[in-house]
Design an enzyme around this catalytic site. Structure first.
Site, PDB file in Angstrom:
ATOM      1  CD  GLU A 124      -2.946  -1.397   0.462  1.00 57.63           C
ATOM      2  OE1 GLU A 124      -3.322  -0.024  -0.971  1.00 57.63           O
ATOM      3  OE2 GLU A 124      -3.849  -2.426  -0.098  1.00 57.63           O
TER       4      GLU A 124
ATOM      5  CG  ASP B 153     -17.669  -9.688  -5.759  1.00 61.65           C
ATOM      6  OD1 ASP B 153     -18.994  -9.471  -5.835  1.00 61.65           O
ATOM      7  OD2 ASP B 153     -16.865  -9.388  -5.602  1.00 61.65           O
TER       8      ASP B 153
END
Length: 316
Positions: free
Chosen positions: A234, A259
């Site tokens: 991240e 999805d």
């Protein structure tokens, strides 16, 4: 020579607050004579007061008349000497109380004060950062233990033999979702390629089964399906940081791609992206703006794959 005791060393530094006086204070403390701690602390406080006076003088000089006889270098020289002695006098009778705090902190004479070693680590920032990293990892483990329902750590492994196999396999599902939600199938494939390195780094569960998660969609509070906990990279203020996160796990690629489309169109923060879904450039830019990924170059990476000869050569 015995005459130069720790007390004498402090006396020599009492009237001149320069680097030499700081060295003398260090020598006095290093001698092991605890009685000099108070005077050393007062000397430190005097230096602190002198720095404040010096800053005040600089502010005054900025407004002073350059032609004034009181603004000459000679006057400033003797004024600074006066300020040095004034700082000592101001702190000799109790002063600001900073010296007392230093004595209590370094001398550890009271239980109410933490040891100096706890607060200061001799400038060893690496140890402080290491403690922060360990605390962060422990916190993540605690959160993941509760949110991921005890799922074991997963890994990333290849799921396709080649980029050609990657595109050929997921293209039918990408086209279905694109038609269903008004998206660009090639943009969907390009994003999946960026997320997984053309299918080389797909999350696999602890049992070795693929999660089929091609888009890095995390298992948030609304997700009730299977999960896979894996290390991820991240970006925090542009700086990459390794973290653990729980990701959604699917039974098939078709379920995973479907999805993805449903996730984008049902999340309010991606509304702007949905409105630009037919334009790959605007769509990916809006995804990044909405926070789909923390990588500051996320949109440009997707578009680089989107416009690449490799992907264009594999699309009809």
């Amino acid at each position: 020579m015995e005459a130069f005791s720790s007390k004498n060393q402090l006396d020599m530094a009492r009237n001149v607050h320069d680097l030499g006086s700081i060295n003398k204070m260090r020598e006095a403390i290093a001698s092991g004579d605890e009685s000099v701690l108070q005077e050393a602390a007062e000397q430190f406080e005097a230096i602190f007061v002198q720095m404040m006076l010096k800053s005040m003088r600089k502010a005054q000089d900025a407004l002073a008349d350059e032609n004034s006889p009181f603004n000459s270098q000679q006057v400033k020289f003797y004024r600074d000497m006066h300020d040095q002695q004034l700082a000592t006098d101001l702190t000799s009778g109790g002063g600001l109380g900073l010296a007392d705090i230093i004595v209590k902190q370094m001398g550890q004479s009271e239980d109410s004060y933490l040891p100096a070693s706890v607060i200061r680590s001799d400038g060893n920032l690496s140890s402080l950062n290491r403690d922060r990293v360990i605390a962060t990892e422990q916190a993540q483990e605690t959160v993941l233990a509760s949110e991921s329902k005890g799922v074991q750590s997963a890994t990333k492994d290849s799921m396709f033999d080649s980029p050609e196999d990657f595109v050929e396999t997921i293209r039918p599902y990408a086209e279905q979702v694109a038609e269903k939600y008004g998206m660009d199938a090639k943009a969907i494939i390009a994003q999946a390629a960026v997320e997984t390195g053309w299918g080389k780094f797909v999350i696999h569960n602890a049992d070795g089964e693929s999660s089929h998660n091609l888009f890095g969609i995390k298992a948030n509070a609304q997700w009730e399906g299977d999960q896979a906990v894996v290390d991820t990279l991240e970006f925090n203020s542009g700086i990459p940081q390794k973290q653990k996160a729980a990701f959604r796990s699917y039974a098939s690629l078709e379920e995973a791609v479907d999805d993805y489309g449903r996730f984008i169109v049902t999340q309010p923060r991606y509304q702007q992206a949905v409105e630009q879904a037919s334009d790959a450039h605007s769509y990916t830019r809006e995804l990044q703006s909405a926070g789909y990924a923390t990588d500051p170059n996320y949109a440009s990476k997707i578009m680089a794959v989107y416009n690449s000869d490799r992907l264009n050569g594999l699309m009809p």
